[in-house]
Design a protein around this motif. Structure first.
Motif, PDB file in Angstrom:
ATOM      1  N   HIS A   1      33.891  41.423  45.581  1.00 30.73           N
ATOM      2  CA  HIS A   1      33.996  39.965  45.612  1.00 30.73           C
ATOM      3  C   HIS A   1      35.384  39.587  46.123  1.00 30.73           C
ATOM      4  CE1 HIS A   1      33.969  35.782  43.761  1.00 30.73           C
ATOM      5  NE2 HIS A   1      32.840  35.831  44.447  1.00 30.73           N
ATOM      6  N   LYS A   2      35.456  39.273  47.405  1.00 26.55           N
ATOM      7  CA  LYS A   2      36.747  39.043  48.051  1.00 26.55           C
ATOM      8  C   LYS A   2      37.548  37.899  47.426  1.00 26.55           C
ATOM      9  CE  LYS A   2      38.905  37.877  52.462  1.00 26.55           C
ATOM     10  NZ  LYS A   2      38.682  37.515  53.894  1.00 26.55           N
ATOM     11  N   PRO A   3      36.952  36.723  47.130  1.00 26.57           N
ATOM     12  CA  PRO A   3      37.770  35.606  46.633  1.00 26.57           C
ATOM     13  C   PRO A   3      38.528  35.916  45.343  1.00 26.57           C
ATOM     14  CG  PRO A   3      35.617  34.829  47.337  1.00 26.57           C
ATOM     15  CD  PRO A   3      35.545  36.313  47.327  1.00 26.57           C
ATOM     16  N   THR A   4      37.985  36.771  44.492  1.00 26.10           N
ATOM     17  CA  THR A   4      38.665  37.065  43.226  1.00 26.10           C
ATOM     18  C   THR A   4      39.259  38.472  43.205  1.00 26.10           C
ATOM     19  OG1 THR A   4      36.586  37.836  42.222  1.00 26.10           O
ATOM     20  CG2 THR A   4      37.137  35.496  41.975  1.00 26.10           C
ATOM     21  N   PHE A   5      39.256  39.160  44.355  1.00 24.28           N
ATOM     22  CA  PHE A   5      39.777  40.518  44.410  1.00 24.28           C
ATOM     23  C   PHE A   5      41.306  40.507  44.326  1.00 24.28           C
ATOM     24  CE2 PHE A   5      41.571  43.967  46.987  1.00 24.28           C
ATOM     25  CZ  PHE A   5      41.032  45.071  46.335  1.00 24.28           C
ATOM     26  N   SER A   6      41.834  41.477  43.575  1.00 25.82           N
ATOM     27  CA  SER A   6      43.285  41.605  43.425  1.00 25.82           C
ATOM     28  C   SER A   6      43.677  43.069  43.572  1.00 25.82           C
ATOM     29  CB  SER A   6      43.731  41.085  42.049  1.00 25.82           C
ATOM     30  OG  SER A   6      45.088  41.422  41.802  1.00 25.82           O
ATOM     31  N   THR A   7      44.574  43.351  44.512  1.00 23.21           N
ATOM     32  CA  THR A   7      45.006  44.741  44.699  1.00 23.21           C
ATOM     33  C   THR A   7      45.750  45.261  43.475  1.00 23.21           C
ATOM     34  OG1 THR A   7      47.016  43.948  45.788  1.00 23.21           O
ATOM     35  CG2 THR A   7      45.153  44.528  47.195  1.00 23.21           C
ATOM     36  N   ARG A   8      46.462  44.382  42.795  1.00 21.84           N
ATOM     37  CA  ARG A   8      47.246  44.815  41.630  1.00 21.84           C
ATOM     38  C   ARG A   8      46.356  45.238  40.466  1.00 21.84           C
ATOM     39  NH1 ARG A   8      52.628  43.627  41.892  1.00 21.84           N
ATOM     40  NH2 ARG A   8      53.305  42.263  43.587  1.00 21.84           N
TER      41      ARG A   8
ATOM     42  N   HIS B   1      36.692  27.364  37.249  1.00 22.52           N
ATOM     43  CA  HIS B   1      37.324  28.592  37.737  1.00 22.52           C
ATOM     44  C   HIS B   1      37.120  29.739  36.757  1.00 22.52           C
ATOM     45  CE1 HIS B   1      40.090  30.857  40.275  1.00 22.52           C
ATOM     46  NE2 HIS B   1      40.698  31.278  39.180  1.00 22.52           N
ATOM     47  N   ALA B   2      37.248  29.459  35.466  1.00 21.17           N
ATOM     48  CA  ALA B   2      37.056  30.505  34.453  1.00 21.17           C
ATOM     49  C   ALA B   2      35.613  31.020  34.486  1.00 21.17           C
ATOM     50  CB  ALA B   2      37.408  29.963  33.066  1.00 21.17           C
ATOM     51  N   ALA B   3      34.654  30.108  34.622  1.00 20.53           N
ATOM     52  CA  ALA B   3      33.240  30.514  34.688  1.00 20.53           C
ATOM     53  C   ALA B   3      32.976  31.343  35.938  1.00 20.53           C
ATOM     54  CB  ALA B   3      32.340  29.279  34.666  1.00 20.53           C
ATOM     55  N   TRP B   4      33.623  30.962  37.037  1.00 19.94           N
ATOM     56  CA  TRP B   4      33.466  31.695  38.307  1.00 19.94           C
ATOM     57  C   TRP B   4      33.979  33.128  38.174  1.00 19.94           C
ATOM     58  CZ3 TRP B   4      37.069  31.334  43.076  1.00 19.94           C
ATOM     59  CH2 TRP B   4      36.425  31.875  44.200  1.00 19.94           C
ATOM     60  N   LEU B   5      35.131  33.295  37.520  1.00 14.91           N
ATOM     61  CA  LEU B   5      35.698  34.631  37.331  1.00 14.91           C
ATOM     62  C   LEU B   5      34.790  35.500  36.467  1.00 14.91           C
ATOM     63  CD1 LEU B   5      39.509  33.872  36.781  1.00 14.91           C
ATOM     64  CD2 LEU B   5      38.382  34.669  38.859  1.00 14.91           C
ATOM     65  N   THR B   6      34.237  34.906  35.410  1.00 17.85           N
ATOM     66  CA  THR B   6      33.326  35.655  34.544  1.00 17.85           C
ATOM     67  C   THR B   6      32.085  36.090  35.300  1.00 17.85           C
ATOM     68  OG1 THR B   6      34.101  34.440  32.593  1.00 17.85           O
ATOM     69  CG2 THR B   6      31.968  35.558  32.419  1.00 17.85           C
ATOM     70  N   TRP B   7      31.504  35.149  36.042  1.00 12.83           N
ATOM     71  CA  TRP B   7      30.320  35.469  36.836  1.00 12.83           C
ATOM     72  C   TRP B   7      30.617  36.548  37.878  1.00 12.83           C
ATOM     73  CZ3 TRP B   7      29.866  34.975  42.131  1.00 12.83           C
ATOM     74  CH2 TRP B   7      28.584  35.192  42.660  1.00 12.83           C
ATOM     75  N   ALA B   8      31.746  36.426  38.561  1.00 14.15           N
ATOM     76  CA  ALA B   8      32.104  37.380  39.623  1.00 14.15           C
ATOM     77  C   ALA B   8      32.244  38.789  39.066  1.00 14.15           C
ATOM     78  CB  ALA B   8      33.396  36.941  40.305  1.00 14.15           C
ATOM     79  N   ALA B   9      32.830  38.904  37.869  1.00 15.79           N
ATOM     80  CA  ALA B   9      33.001  40.225  37.267  1.00 15.79           C
ATOM     81  C   ALA B   9      31.650  40.855  36.937  1.00 15.79           C
ATOM     82  CB  ALA B   9      33.857  40.112  35.996  1.00 15.79           C
ATOM     83  N   ILE B  10      30.733  40.067  36.383  1.00 15.59           N
ATOM     84  CA  ILE B  10      29.406  40.577  36.039  1.00 15.59           C
ATOM     85  C   ILE B  10      28.622  40.930  37.300  1.00 15.59           C
ATOM     86  CG2 ILE B  10      27.192  39.985  34.966  1.00 15.59           C
ATOM     87  CD1 ILE B  10      28.753  38.207  33.011  1.00 15.59           C
ATOM     88  N   GLU B  11      28.689  40.062  38.306  1.00  7.12           N
ATOM     89  CA  GLU B  11      27.941  40.302  39.543  1.00  7.12           C
ATOM     90  C   GLU B  11      28.494  41.509  40.312  1.00  7.12           C
ATOM     91  OE1 GLU B  11      24.930  39.478  42.437  1.00  7.12           O
ATOM     92  OE2 GLU B  11      25.220  38.989  40.314  1.00  7.12           O
ATOM     93  N   THR B  12      29.804  41.689  40.288  1.00  2.70           N
ATOM     94  CA  THR B  12      30.410  42.851  40.947  1.00  2.70           C
ATOM     95  C   THR B  12      29.970  44.135  40.266  1.00  2.70           C
ATOM     96  OG1 THR B  12      32.335  41.555  41.670  1.00  2.70           O
ATOM     97  CG2 THR B  12      32.587  43.950  41.587  1.00  2.70           C
ATOM     98  N   LYS B  13      29.958  44.118  38.937  1.00  2.00           N
ATOM     99  CA  LYS B  13      29.481  45.298  38.202  1.00  2.00           C
ATOM    100  C   LYS B  13      28.037  45.608  38.568  1.00  2.00           C
ATOM    101  CE  LYS B  13      27.036  45.108  34.951  1.00  2.00           C
ATOM    102  NZ  LYS B  13      26.195  44.795  33.796  1.00  2.00           N
ATOM    103  N   ARG B  14      27.211  44.563  38.651  1.00  2.00           N
ATOM    104  CA  ARG B  14      25.796  44.744  38.970  1.00  2.00           C
ATOM    105  C   ARG B  14      25.642  45.310  40.389  1.00  2.00           C
ATOM    106  NH1 ARG B  14      23.843  39.746  37.562  1.00  2.00           N
ATOM    107  NH2 ARG B  14      23.425  40.561  35.484  1.00  2.00           N
ATOM    108  N   ARG B  15      26.378  44.774  41.328  1.00  2.00           N
ATOM    109  CA  ARG B  15      26.262  45.225  42.713  1.00  2.00           C
ATOM    110  C   ARG B  15      26.848  46.624  42.916  1.00  2.00           C
ATOM    111  NH1 ARG B  15      25.709  40.827  47.129  1.00  2.00           N
ATOM    112  NH2 ARG B  15      24.667  39.161  45.966  1.00  2.00           N
TER     113      ARG B  15
END
Length: 507
Positions: A48-55, A176-190
């Motif tokens: 998920h590029k928009p919430t991706f962090s190299t750190r 924004h907080a809901a988006w981050l939560t969703w992105a983490a779950i969806e990334t795990k699923r994908r």
């Protein structure tokens, strides 16, 4: 860079020496990462590029992302540097997977997500590499991602993780907080679902059965691709409201896909990503059919697989819809899976190479089919050969139209290669010029007992005239151009050239 250097010092002085003398700089790594998101991520959306962090990303995952991105960086020796970084990431995972499986980033949905994602991208790089030793790694490590996902608890966490979609009028911080939560779950699923896609691709390339049972997959379907690619929380909310997705386990999806009433019984709305996962489940069943030589208890029959493929075609491919990049990818993969049902392209290629003393640089694994006596002339006059050629020609038409932006999808080289092998096998035994109707009725093509020779004519009739050797030439050029970033395209093109030369001599 400092994290990578520290990792090298702990693992291997040789790799450390190679990296320091390679001229790899921070600017090169940044360019590779940018190219990864620019070219590969849209075709294979798992990060998920928009919430991706190299750190917040473990070094082996970054190294695999950079290695894949290096294939699209037009600099001297960029691909060689990418292979070096891939070896570094592979060594790190091979020696430290137990530690990595318990790591959890600040925003990861559960433990092990980044390790499973690392395995996914690392095996993808290996599968599409022309380096034989690297490519063999994809076959040897086949299925480890599923094991790591289970031992890390990623499957168990599926039903316990929930998210809410806030309204458009909600405060920005809430959205924004809901988006981050969703992105983490969806990334795990994908990350897990990506392994199901990769499982089918490796199975096709190696000629071996799948490493897991796709039909019992308990992971839920992926969210809409447009929502995953949304760049802001507001855009994400709009896309989620627009599609109103209903996520369900893939095990339920497969139950409905095999139903004769699938098209008329409100089939589940699947994203392109989820449809690809479903197709690879059918590919896994096809590899089982090719592996067996007699009755097998509990096996899914060929007729059932055909029914499922046609159901997907009716609901996800044939219906009128705007032509977009992902539609090309989905249609191309559907035809490739159908081609594999008609004939195992890996097995056919091995048999042709063995019969004519050709070099087979792609490796793979011998199957039980390879041990059976094989008459190329007899095969070329079978219904399976006719079906395979029709799907190969459909793939050729799609490749000629596919946008350059989508030409780097991971499954495209295998589709082109399988099509060329089928055409080559036909030309080595039959006519080189055929006539094909403008619209192929796929339901009729796969109907049992139906005369399909009428769709592949040999005399000058109303059908479009097709010269198969010219089509093979086009496919070879396609491998050298639109898919050239995947280095496996080079040995594929060489094999096609050998088969085409033999076919020209035959005619």
């Amino acid at each position: 860079m400092q994290q990578s250097y520290n990792l090298i010092e702990d693992l291997s002085k040789r790799l450390n020496s190679e990296l320091h003398s390679s001229g790899i700089t921070s600017a090169f790594l940044d360019a590779c990462l940018q190219q990864f998101f620019e070219w590969l991520s849209p075709c294979f959306p798992v990060i998920h590029k928009p919430t991706f962090s190299t750190r917040e990303t473990i070094p082996p995952l970054l190294l695999n992302m950079v290695a894949l991105g290096s294939l699209f960086v037009c600099q001297p020796d960029s691909s060689q540097k990418g292979e070096m970084l891939w070896r570094l990431g592979h060594t790190a995972v091979a020696t430290s997977w137990q530690t990595l499986s318990s790591l959890r980033g600040p925003r990861d949905a559960c433990d092990g997500v980044q390790l499973v994602m690392t395995a996914l991208l690392g095996q993808l790089f290996a599968l599409l590499s022309s380096n034989e030793s690297i490519r063999r790694t994809a076959f040897v490590w086949h299925g480890l991602g599923f094991y790591w996902a289970r031992t890390s608890g990623m499957y168990a966490a599926e039903d316990m993780q929930q998210y809410d979609i806030p309204g458009r009028e909600a405060p920005g911080s809430t959205k924004h907080a809901a988006w981050l939560t969703w992105a983490a779950i969806e990334t795990k699923r994908r990350a897990i679902l990506g392994h199901y896609i990769l499982d089918g691709l490796i199975s096709q390339a190696s000629g071996s059965p799948a490493s897991t049972r796709h039909l019992i997959n308990s992971i839920k379907t992926a969210c809409p691709d447009a929502a995953f690619l949304a760049k802001t929380a507001d855009d994400w909310i709009v896309e989620m409201e627009k599609s109103s997705p209903t996520q369900r386990p893939f095990s339920e999806v497969f139950v409905s896909v095999f139903s004769p009433d699938y098209s008329s019984s409100s089939p589940p709305r699947l994203s392109v990503f989820s449809t690809l996962v479903t197709l690879e489940g059918l590919q896994s069943l096809i590899s089982d059919l090719h592996e067996t030589t007699g009755p097998v208890f509990g096996a899914i029959s060929e007729r059932q697989i055909i029914q499922a493929l046609l159901n997907i075609y009716d609901t996800n491919i044939s219906k009128e819809s705007p032509i977009h990049d992902n539609k090309f990818q989905l249609t191309l993969r559907w035809h490739t899976v159908c081609l594999e049902l008609a004939v195992s392209s890996a097995s056919l290629c091995r048999r042709i190479c063995h019969a004519y003393g050709l070099q087979q640089p792609l490796g793979g694994m011998a199957t039980k089919e390879d041990q059976l006596s094989f008459d190329l002339n007899q095969w070329a006059r079978s219904a399976g050969a006719t079906r395979a050629v029709l799907h190969a020609l459909a793939i050729t038409r799609i490749v000629s139209q596919i946008p350059f932006k989508s030409a780097h999808a991971p499954h495209i080289p295998a589709a082109i290669y399988a099509s060329a092998v089928v055409m080559g096998g036909w030309c080595l035994s039959r006519e080189e010029t055929i006539h094909v109707g403008s619209n192929t009725p796929w339901h009729d093509i796969w109907r049992e007992g139906h005369d399909i020779d009428q769709y592949l004519r040999h005399e000058d009739t109303d059908g479009t005239k097709v010269q198969l050797l010219n089509e093979m030439n086009f496919l070879q050029i396609s491998l050298k151009t639109i898919t050239s970033r995947w280095s496996v395209s080079r040995p594929m093109a060489e094999t096609i050239q050998q088969i085409a030369t033999l076919a020209r001599q035959y005619h």
